[in-house]
Design a protein around this motif. Structure first.
Motif, mmCIF file in Angstrom:
data_model
loop_
_atom_site.group_PDB
_atom_site.id
_atom_site.type_symbol
_atom_site.label_atom_id
_atom_site.label_comp_id
_atom_site.label_asym_id
_atom_site.label_seq_id
_atom_site.Cartn_x
_atom_site.Cartn_y
_atom_site.Cartn_z
ATOM 1 N N UNK A 234 0.823 -1.262 0.057
ATOM 2 C CA UNK A 234 0.004 -0.021 0.028
ATOM 3 C C UNK A 234 0.896 1.397 0.118
ATOM 4 N N UNK A 235 2.054 1.424 0.991
ATOM 5 C CA UNK A 235 2.874 2.412 0.793
ATOM 6 C C UNK A 235 3.362 2.551 -0.615
ATOM 7 N N UNK A 236 3.878 1.750 -1.191
ATOM 8 C CA UNK A 236 4.563 1.953 -2.540
ATOM 9 C C UNK A 236 3.362 2.472 -3.432
ATOM 10 N N UNK A 237 2.095 2.117 -3.568
ATOM 11 C CA UNK A 237 1.306 2.612 -4.220
ATOM 12 C C UNK A 237 1.057 4.066 -3.972
ATOM 13 N N UNK A 238 1.186 4.394 -2.822
ATOM 14 C CA UNK A 238 1.093 5.892 -2.124
ATOM 15 C C UNK A 238 2.159 6.542 -2.408
ATOM 16 N N UNK A 239 3.217 5.950 -3.149
ATOM 17 C CA UNK A 239 4.421 7.042 -3.207
ATOM 18 C C UNK A 239 4.659 7.039 -4.707
ATOM 19 N N UNK A 240 3.796 7.032 -5.744
ATOM 20 C CA UNK A 240 3.842 6.938 -7.122
ATOM 21 C C UNK A 240 4.308 8.271 -7.606
ATOM 22 N N UNK A 241 3.827 9.261 -7.050
ATOM 23 C CA UNK A 241 4.012 10.696 -7.352
ATOM 24 C C UNK A 241 5.508 10.891 -7.184
ATOM 25 N N UNK A 242 5.947 10.356 -6.058
ATOM 26 C CA UNK A 242 7.495 10.635 -5.528
ATOM 27 C C UNK A 242 8.104 10.043 -6.282
ATOM 28 N N UNK A 243 8.091 8.981 -6.847
ATOM 29 C CA UNK A 243 8.739 8.107 -7.822
ATOM 30 C C UNK A 243 8.745 8.910 -9.223
ATOM 31 N N UNK A 244 7.637 9.464 -9.704
ATOM 32 C CA UNK A 244 7.403 10.066 -10.831
ATOM 33 C C UNK A 244 8.312 11.146 -11.044
#
Length: 305
Positions: A234-244
């Motif tokens: 879930x946390x990985x899903x919630x950091x997609x903006x940070x990754x982008x």
């Protein structure tokens, strides 16, 4: 000696010589932690000690340099810090080699702050550490540990649980007795607040706010570590903006197929975005396949492009 008679003043020269000759154990330099495990581990173990404090707390020396307060009733994480002075040497060495001055480090699931303290030293006064820890007791000790080591100015403690893209609600948080490092979010989302929530929160449970990493304004981490007892997906899903926004971001993610809702799908997603590697026992990043990661037990994955 008759009452009232002053004691003879000690010879100041002899006192200074005795003090100079007294054996001293120097703190382990943080740079040494990036070296070979054997000598560094031995140096850290030689300085490990634990002293009982008030309030069911132990004061430990970790990594041969940090003073750390831990819960005396913790039978999982604290014994390693008290007796060995370190935790997960492979991750310790990896961070000591990778983190640079001026960088930003996110510690998701910081517990007492073992990795937060190490990172705060490595990134220096120009860097920043964001430590996320929802466990009330652990978060309090984490704040004290940063202050105890003079590192509170480099770190920000967030008493929230990292979760998915739609996080922001209150969720139930299980607090296993004797194992604060294994505290974890329950799958049910508790939207709203008020007396209804209180009746759903009994012994061994807490209500904690949740937040996606994307919801932390302005965060541009260089390294993110996620060790969340099953909430990594879930946390990985919630950091997609940070990754982008940060294509060069590096992610350390603790993966266990038993704790993942859809382990094969999750690994496929990770491999589709990053080169999939895992940390070896020596703290080196080694390529691995999803099948190898599914082999069982905890695996510290290293994700980088």
């Amino acid at each position: 000696m008759p009452q009232g008679q002053a004691a003879a003043a000690p010879n100041s020269t002899l006192v200074r010589v005795a003090e100079w000759l007294r054996p001293r154990r120097r703190l382990v330099p943080v740079a040494r932690l990036a070296g070979r495990a054997g000598p560094a581990e031995a140096a850290v173990r030689a300085l490990a000690q634990a002293v009982p404090m008030a309030g069911e707390t132990l004061l430990c020396r970790t990594l041969g340099r940090h003073k750390m307060l831990v819960d005396a009733g913790d039978f999982t994480h604290a014994p390693h810090l008290a007796m060995d002075g370190f935790w997960e040497w492979w991750t310790t060495r990896f961070l000591a080699e990778r983190l640079k001055p001026g960088q930003v480090f996110v510690d998701g699931g910081a517990c007492y702050g073992y990795f937060s303290l190490l990172a705060a030293e490595l990134v220096g006064p120009a860097g920043k550490v964001l430590a996320f820890e929802p466990h009330p007791r652990s978060a309090g000790l984490l704040r004290r540990n940063l202050a105890l080591n003079g590192l509170e100015g480099r770190a920000q403690v967030e008493e929230v649980a990292l979760a998915g893209a739609n996080a922001g609600q209150v969720m139930r948080f299980a607090l296993p007795e004797g194992s604060p490092m294994n505290a974890h979010l329950l799958p049910e989302d508790l939207a709203g607040s008020g007396s209804g929530l209180g009746t759903m929160c009994g012994p061994g449970m807490a209500l904690v706010p949740t937040r996606p990493l994307d919801g932390h304004d302005g965060v541009k981490p260089d390294v993110v570590k996620l060790d969340l007892c099953g909430a990594e997906e879930a946390a990985f899903d919630g950091m997609q903006g940070v990754i982008e926004a940060n294509p060069a971001v590096q992610v350390l993610l603790c993966f266990n197929p038993v704790r993942s809702a859809a382990p094969a799908d999750f690994l496929a997603r990770l491999a589709g975005q990053f080169r999939l590697r895992r940390l070896t026992a020596q703290g080196e990043a080694q390529d691995c396949t999803p099948a190898e990661a599914m082999g069982g037990g905890d695996v510290m994955l290293y994700l980088a492009r």
